[in-house]
Write a protein that holds these residues in place. Structure first.
Motif, PDB file in Angstrom:
ATOM      1  N   LEU A   8     -38.154  45.400  20.779  1.00 25.54           N
ATOM      2  CA  LEU A   8     -39.320  45.181  19.719  1.00 25.54           C
ATOM      3  C   LEU A   8     -40.698  44.810  20.343  1.00 25.54           C
ATOM      4  O   LEU A   8     -40.729  43.739  21.060  1.00 25.54           O
ATOM      5  N   ASP A   9     -41.839  45.553  20.232  1.00 23.24           N
ATOM      6  CA  ASP A   9     -43.257  45.163  20.470  1.00 23.24           C
ATOM      7  C   ASP A   9     -43.482  44.283  19.429  1.00 23.24           C
ATOM      8  O   ASP A   9     -43.904  44.699  18.361  1.00 23.24           O
ATOM      9  N   LEU A  10     -43.903  43.029  19.812  1.00 23.67           N
ATOM     10  CA  LEU A  10     -44.493  41.843  19.031  1.00 23.67           C
ATOM     11  C   LEU A  10     -45.815  41.705  19.025  1.00 23.67           C
ATOM     12  O   LEU A  10     -46.265  40.598  18.365  1.00 23.67           O
ATOM     13  N   GLU A  46     -43.477  41.002  11.288  1.00 25.50           N
ATOM     14  CA  GLU A  46     -43.513  41.925  10.146  1.00 25.50           C
ATOM     15  C   GLU A  46     -44.161  43.381  10.650  1.00 25.50           C
ATOM     16  O   GLU A  46     -43.572  44.394   9.858  1.00 25.50           O
ATOM     17  N   SER A  47     -44.969  43.363  11.570  1.00 25.78           N
ATOM     18  CA  SER A  47     -45.295  44.893  12.020  1.00 25.78           C
ATOM     19  C   SER A  47     -44.260  45.546  12.716  1.00 25.78           C
ATOM     20  O   SER A  47     -44.248  46.991  12.917  1.00 25.78           O
ATOM     21  N   ALA A  48     -43.531  45.024  13.392  1.00 22.82           N
ATOM     22  CA  ALA A  48     -42.591  45.100  14.419  1.00 22.82           C
ATOM     23  C   ALA A  48     -41.202  45.512  13.954  1.00 22.82           C
ATOM     24  O   ALA A  48     -40.605  46.624  14.168  1.00 22.82           O
ATOM     25  N   VAL A  49     -40.813  44.986  12.746  1.00 22.88           N
ATOM     26  CA  VAL A  49     -39.421  44.961  12.234  1.00 22.88           C
ATOM     27  C   VAL A  49     -39.492  46.071  10.972  1.00 22.88           C
ATOM     28  O   VAL A  49     -40.301  46.128  10.377  1.00 22.88           O
ATOM     29  N   ARG A 106     -36.854  47.566   5.619  1.00 21.34           N
ATOM     30  CA  ARG A 106     -35.452  47.641   5.108  1.00 21.34           C
ATOM     31  C   ARG A 106     -34.817  46.328   5.736  1.00 21.34           C
ATOM     32  O   ARG A 106     -34.159  45.667   5.054  1.00 21.34           O
ATOM     33  N   GLN A 107     -34.868  46.122   7.124  1.00 26.54           N
ATOM     34  CA  GLN A 107     -34.484  44.935   7.799  1.00 26.54           C
ATOM     35  C   GLN A 107     -34.831  43.601   7.265  1.00 26.54           C
ATOM     36  O   GLN A 107     -34.359  42.877   7.102  1.00 26.54           O
ATOM     37  N   LEU A 108     -36.046  43.635   7.167  1.00 21.16           N
ATOM     38  CA  LEU A 108     -36.770  42.431   6.525  1.00 21.16           C
ATOM     39  C   LEU A 108     -36.471  42.001   5.230  1.00 21.16           C
ATOM     40  O   LEU A 108     -36.132  40.914   4.752  1.00 21.16           O
ATOM     41  N   TRP A 119     -33.161  46.964  13.673  1.00 25.34           N
ATOM     42  CA  TRP A 119     -34.332  46.008  13.414  1.00 25.34           C
ATOM     43  C   TRP A 119     -35.418  46.734  13.736  1.00 25.34           C
ATOM     44  O   TRP A 119     -36.799  46.035  13.558  1.00 25.34           O
ATOM     45  N   GLY A 120     -35.624  47.973  14.326  1.00 28.89           N
ATOM     46  CA  GLY A 120     -36.766  48.732  14.669  1.00 28.89           C
ATOM     47  C   GLY A 120     -36.952  48.861  15.893  1.00 28.89           C
ATOM     48  O   GLY A 120     -37.990  49.252  16.368  1.00 28.89           O
TER      49      GLY A 120
END
Length: 198
Positions: free
Chosen positions: A15-17, A22-25, A28-30, A174-175
């Motif tokens: 995941l690029d943070l 919130e932009s990375a995940v 639906r998972q959030l 998680w994306g």
């Protein structure tokens, strides 16, 4: 050494943070994370903390126990079955704790340790190595709750969250996006120079 060859290895979902969690995940998972957090709070006293240097060994032992318990439900042993492997990780975790790179997160429910997440952070990236969860608390989804906590912590100090090797479906939920790895093979010189010198 006469040279090396490079071959494509296995992928690491990541995941690029850099733009925040919130932009990375995946949205639906959030939503699911928020639901399970509220559910855990309703069911009892749920908490997550970071293991300290003083209790690092104890929490690693909890990880070994929980990881094994999880794998027993699947009819397997997991990667920590060998005592020498467990000792290696005990030693490594202690050294990482002293160096400030260990990220060992512990989930508790009503004063009982129900999950441990084992990760480390270095060079701007947090890497999730292994988790152990009590199968008796599946309804609380402690794995999801711990990963969510680890991601929030990583977003404050890292630019990426690496799930490391393996293409398990939960990582993509998680994306995470695949990042290639490479195998480098060093080739020894085939022979020594036997040309006579005068």
């Amino acid at each position: 050494l006469s040279g090396f060859s490079r071959d494509l290895g296995t992928v690491c979902p990541r995941l690029d943070l850099r733009s925040g969690m919130e932009s990375a995940v995946a949205p639906r998972q959030l939503t699911k994370l928020g639901y399970y957090r509220r559910r855990a709070d309703r069911e009892g006293h749920f908490s997550i903390r970071t293991a300290s240097l003083d209790d690092c060994d104890l929490m690693m032992q909890n990880l070994f126990h929980l990881h094994a318990a999880r794998w027993r439900t699947r009819g397997g042993n997991g990667v920590l079955h060998d005592p020498s492997v467990r000792q290696f990780h005990l030693d490594a975790a202690g050294e990482m704790a002293r160096a400030g790179v260990l990220r060992l997160y512990v989930a508790g429910f009503n004063a009982q340790t129900i999950a441990v997440l084992y990760a480390f952070a270095a060079h701007g990236c947090t890497s999730y190595y292994l988790g152990g969860f009590d199968p008796g608390f599946d309804k609380l989804s402690p794995g999801m709750l711990l990963i969510g906590h680890a991601l929030e912590a990583a977003a404050r100090e890292s630019h990426c969250f690496d799930f490391l090797r393996g293409e398990e479906s939960y990582k993509y939920a998680w994306g995470a996006k695949d990042t290639p790895t490479w195998n480098l093979t060093l080739a020894p010189a085939s022979s020594l120079d036997s040309t006579p010198h005068s």
